[in-house]
Design an enzyme around this catalytic site. Structure first.
Site, PDB file in Angstrom:
ATOM      1  N   GLU A  16       0.857  -1.194   0.000  1.00  0.00           N
ATOM      2  CA  GLU A  16       0.000   0.000   0.000  1.00  0.00           C
ATOM      3  C   GLU A  16       0.892   1.243   0.000  1.00  0.00           C
ATOM      4  OE1 GLU A  16      -2.227   2.777  -0.315  1.00  0.00           O
ATOM      5  OE2 GLU A  16      -3.389   0.926  -0.226  1.00  0.00           O
ATOM      6  N   LYS A  17       0.784   2.052  -1.060  1.00  0.00           N
ATOM      7  CA  LYS A  17       1.685   3.198  -1.252  1.00  0.00           C
ATOM      8  C   LYS A  17       1.444   4.367  -0.302  1.00  0.00           C
ATOM      9  CE  LYS A  17      -1.258   4.742  -5.002  1.00  0.00           C
ATOM     10  NZ  LYS A  17      -1.406   4.577  -6.426  1.00  0.00           N
ATOM     11  N   HIS A  18       0.368   4.356   0.472  1.00  0.00           N
ATOM     12  CA  HIS A  18       0.059   5.479   1.357  1.00  0.00           C
ATOM     13  C   HIS A  18       0.583   5.328   2.780  1.00  0.00           C
ATOM     14  CE1 HIS A  18      -3.028   5.819  -1.817  1.00  0.00           C
ATOM     15  NE2 HIS A  18      -2.813   7.111  -1.665  1.00  0.00           N
ATOM     16  N   HIS A  46       4.382   6.673  -4.539  1.00  0.00           N
ATOM     17  CA  HIS A  46       3.142   7.439  -4.528  1.00  0.00           C
ATOM     18  C   HIS A  46       3.250   8.560  -5.551  1.00  0.00           C
ATOM     19  CE1 HIS A  46      -0.039  10.139  -3.281  1.00  0.00           C
ATOM     20  NE2 HIS A  46      -0.557   9.124  -2.607  1.00  0.00           N
ATOM     21  N   HIS A  52      -2.744  14.502  -7.377  1.00  0.00           N
ATOM     22  CA  HIS A  52      -2.608  13.411  -6.400  1.00  0.00           C
ATOM     23  C   HIS A  52      -1.244  13.516  -5.715  1.00  0.00           C
ATOM     24  CE1 HIS A  52      -3.034   8.741  -5.742  1.00  0.00           C
ATOM     25  NE2 HIS A  52      -3.108   9.425  -4.611  1.00  0.00           N
ATOM     26  N   CYS A 109      -2.890  11.968   2.314  1.00  0.00           N
ATOM     27  CA  CYS A 109      -2.998  12.013   0.859  1.00  0.00           C
ATOM     28  C   CYS A 109      -4.222  12.855   0.514  1.00  0.00           C
ATOM     29  CB  CYS A 109      -3.153  10.590   0.304  1.00  0.00           C
ATOM     30  SG  CYS A 109      -3.524  10.543  -1.470  1.00  0.00           S
ATOM     31  N   HIS A 112      -6.822  10.143  -0.842  1.00  0.00           N
ATOM     32  CA  HIS A 112      -7.127   8.933  -0.075  1.00  0.00           C
ATOM     33  C   HIS A 112      -7.071   9.102   1.437  1.00  0.00           C
ATOM     34  CE1 HIS A 112      -5.912   7.457  -4.118  1.00  0.00           C
ATOM     35  NE2 HIS A 112      -7.085   6.882  -3.971  1.00  0.00           N
TER      36      HIS A 112
END
Length: 124
Positions: A16-18, A46, A52, A109, A112
């Site tokens: 998960e990139k976050h 990310h 974004h 983010c 997100h």
């Protein structure tokens, strides 16, 4: 009515990139400075575009004897491609502690929302 904590997400940072990744020694000596690095996008990059991006990373420390975490640092990422300038989502913080506890990191983010992670820190 929901509360803020119900909106905070977590996950496996390898998938998960976050999720903020906390890089710190497992054990430190009381009153000796050590480096903590918090990175977002460690395994999966990310995006960093006008549309974004990660806005900030916060680092906290909750001593074992404490009831609440102490905010240690906030790093804001304000460049998302303006004039070809991009930031990497990495925060380095030098820190000293008096006792063992938990390092906690949070990132935001713009699409997100809030993400968290934690790591145990032993103080000798």
């Amino acid at each position: 009515m929901s509360n803020l904590t119900s909106t905070v997400q977590s996950g496996d940072w390898k998938n998960e990139k976050h999720v903020p990744v906390i890089k710190a020694p497992e054990s430190v000596k009381k009153d000796e400075a050590f480096l903590v690095t918090v990175v977002v996008g460690e395994e999966i990059a990310h995006p960093n575009t006008f549309e974004h991006y990660i806005k900030w990373i916060k680092l906290f420390f909750k001593p074992d004897s404490g009831k609440f975490p102490i905010e240690v640092a906030t790093v804001a990422f304000d460049s998302h491609g303006e004039s070809g300038v991009f930031t990497s989502y990495c925060a380095d913080v030098m820190l000293k502690v008096q006792e063992s506890g938990e390092l906690m990191a949070m990132s935001y983010c713009n699409i997100h929302g809030l993400w968290e992670n934690s790591a145990t820190l032993k103080c000798e």
